[in-house]
Design an enzyme around this catalytic site. Sequence first.
Site, PDB file in Angstrom:
ATOM      1  N   CYS A 273       0.794  -1.239   0.000  1.00  0.00           N
ATOM      2  CA  CYS A 273       0.000   0.000   0.000  1.00  0.00           C
ATOM      3  C   CYS A 273       0.820   1.279   0.000  1.00  0.00           C
ATOM      4  CB  CYS A 273      -0.948   0.003   1.198  1.00  0.00           C
ATOM      5  SG  CYS A 273      -2.259  -1.193   1.035  1.00  0.00           S
TER       6      CYS A 273
HETATM    7  C1  UDX Z   1      -0.988  -0.016   5.512  1.00  0.00           C
HETATM    8  C2  UDX Z   1      -1.972   0.839   6.334  1.00  0.00           C
HETATM    9  O1  UDX Z   1      -1.551   0.850   7.718  1.00  0.00           O
HETATM   10  C3  UDX Z   1      -3.390   0.328   6.186  1.00  0.00           C
HETATM   11  O2  UDX Z   1      -4.302   1.191   6.887  1.00  0.00           O
HETATM   12  C4  UDX Z   1      -3.733   0.321   4.690  1.00  0.00           C
HETATM   13  O3  UDX Z   1      -5.055  -0.072   4.450  1.00  0.00           O
HETATM   14  C5  UDX Z   1      -2.748  -0.574   3.931  1.00  0.00           C
HETATM   15  O4  UDX Z   1      -1.405  -0.064   4.158  1.00  0.00           O
HETATM   16  P1  UDX Z   1       0.252  -2.353   5.791  1.00  0.00           P
HETATM   17  O5  UDX Z   1       0.969  -2.003   4.536  1.00  0.00           O
HETATM   18  O6  UDX Z   1      -0.339  -3.712   5.926  1.00  0.00           O
HETATM   19  O7  UDX Z   1      -0.954  -1.322   6.071  1.00  0.00           O
HETATM   20  O8  UDX Z   1       1.319  -2.179   6.981  1.00  0.00           O
HETATM   21  P2  UDX Z   1       1.662  -1.166   8.153  1.00  0.00           P
HETATM   22  O9  UDX Z   1       1.556  -1.880   9.432  1.00  0.00           O
HETATM   23  O10 UDX Z   1       0.923   0.112   8.030  1.00  0.00           O
HETATM   24  O11 UDX Z   1       3.233  -0.925   7.862  1.00  0.00           O
HETATM   25  C6  UDX Z   1       3.685  -0.392   6.611  1.00  0.00           C
HETATM   26  C7  UDX Z   1       5.187  -0.298   6.592  1.00  0.00           C
HETATM   27  O12 UDX Z   1       5.638   0.758   7.452  1.00  0.00           O
HETATM   28  C8  UDX Z   1       5.919  -1.566   7.070  1.00  0.00           C
HETATM   29  O13 UDX Z   1       7.017  -1.818   6.207  1.00  0.00           O
HETATM   30  C9  UDX Z   1       6.413  -1.209   8.459  1.00  0.00           C
HETATM   31  O14 UDX Z   1       7.580  -1.908   8.813  1.00  0.00           O
HETATM   32  C10 UDX Z   1       6.688   0.292   8.296  1.00  0.00           C
HETATM   33  N1  UDX Z   1       6.613   1.043   9.562  1.00  0.00           N
HETATM   34  C11 UDX Z   1       5.433   1.177  10.227  1.00  0.00           C
HETATM   35  C12 UDX Z   1       7.771   1.644  10.071  1.00  0.00           C
HETATM   36  O15 UDX Z   1       8.854   1.554   9.490  1.00  0.00           O
HETATM   37  N2  UDX Z   1       7.676   2.351  11.243  1.00  0.00           N
HETATM   38  C13 UDX Z   1       6.505   2.514  11.924  1.00  0.00           C
HETATM   39  O16 UDX Z   1       6.513   3.181  12.978  1.00  0.00           O
HETATM   40  C14 UDX Z   1       5.353   1.891  11.411  1.00  0.00           C
END
Ligand code: UDX
Length: 437
Positions: A273
């Site tokens: 996403c």
């Molecule tokens: C995301 C959105 O959160 C969700 O609402 C949407 O519908 C789809 O995209 P997702 O891609 O499943 O969900 O994962 P998410 O938990 O949001 O993490 C995304 C990325 O950000 C991951 O690679 C994670 O490691 C990274 N991340 C997240 C960080 O590096 N630091 C953080 O503090 C949070």
Amino acid sequence: MTAPPRNVAVVGSGYVGTTIAACLADVGHEVTAIDIDESIVEQINAGEAPIHEPGLQELIASTAGDTLTATTEHDAIRDADVTFLTVQTPAREDGSLDASALTAATKDVGEALADVEDYQLVVVKSTVFPDVLESAVVEPLESRAGPIGESVGVAVNPEFLREGTAVNDFIDPDRIVIGADSDTRAIEELRAVYDRLYDLDSVPVLETNRKEASLIKYASNTFLAAKVSLINDIGNICKEYGVDAYTVAEGIGLDDRIEAQFLRSGVGWGGSCFPKDTAALVAGAKAASYEPPMIEATIEVNERQPARMLALLDHHVDVTDQPVAVLGLAFKPGTDDTRHSRAIPIIEELLDRGATGRGYDPRPGARTAMEERFDSLEVVDSAQAAMTDAVGACVVTDWPEFSELDEEFDAMAEPVVIDGRRIIDPPETVIYEGLTW
Ligand code: UDX
């Protein structure tokens, strides 16, 4: 009083479609999941989840053959009160949206509804830009099923489901956004579907127009990605000054206006996403002759983090012709999805340096995907195997098991560990570098 069960069709059985279909079937709606992939249809009908999401298998096992049926035939849409479109909208090379699958699915829906007289509602869950909503959904539907708002309703109802917690996120949402251009029948019908699932007096429901609803989805994901990139930018400065970015994040996260979530700095964001939606927003902005500097910088910071990780490794060891462990291949823990995983640029950089990359992930699916992607990557089935004789380890995914690593460090040729997720608890013998601490 709870609304009576509805007849619901869900077109597209990826992690979003399957989750929605199973959750709606679980609360008593008559649900038909439609997908062009026969193997997915067979799996669902056999009571098996076609993808791994916690809680999904149980829901499908208990509803398949009862309130949940899967099929490749679009005819089922004719009997549906509500049809959800949950088809993928992947990115093209230039970042813009590839809406071909969505357009094809909408045409099928429009044809199925062509001679149906009752008002039926089509709900767009797929992430689409306002102009694509018109060309891929509204126009193909209108030309086949009749005027929007009369014979057929269209509501944009974005999903905010994270991989790995999709079932929980659907059952317990922060908010529901309904973009229906004031079509009261559409709003009432969608509320009736959700009424069996939520207490609609306590979950905030925001009614908007369709374009606003579609941009709320892009804006949400871009905002979260920007939050992570901003803390990464700040984290890089912290590292230069010997400051722990996690303590700084704790300090700023206590401000209610900033809030503590999405402040974990490190090697950056990946997944299906954030990369797609930030790129689509930039492409959409440029198509309208606007250069969006903040969103471009959000992407740029993210693209730079892997190189910072490798620079820290270079500082301690020459990796040429040496094995280096890459711990974690999935884009985040709890999933085997490697799409846009930060492990990809890390492995590319290692291979460019002539190192032997040794990848490990707890999930076999993530290992297979990376094995297929990189001919020269050694993929192994334990952290121990990845680390033995290695001159360094790059920690890319915050899998909980990595916090338990201990004796494995002793087997390394050079115990250099670069942690991109703040998950390692290093023994004193290890040369340990956090990316932003
Ligand atoms: C995301 C959105 O959160 C969700 O609402 C949407 O519908 C789809 O995209 P997702 O891609 O499943 O969900 O994962 P998410 O938990 O949001 O993490 C995304 C990325 O950000 C991951 O690679 C994670 O490691 C990274 N991340 C997240 C960080 O590096 N630091 C953080 O503090 C949070």
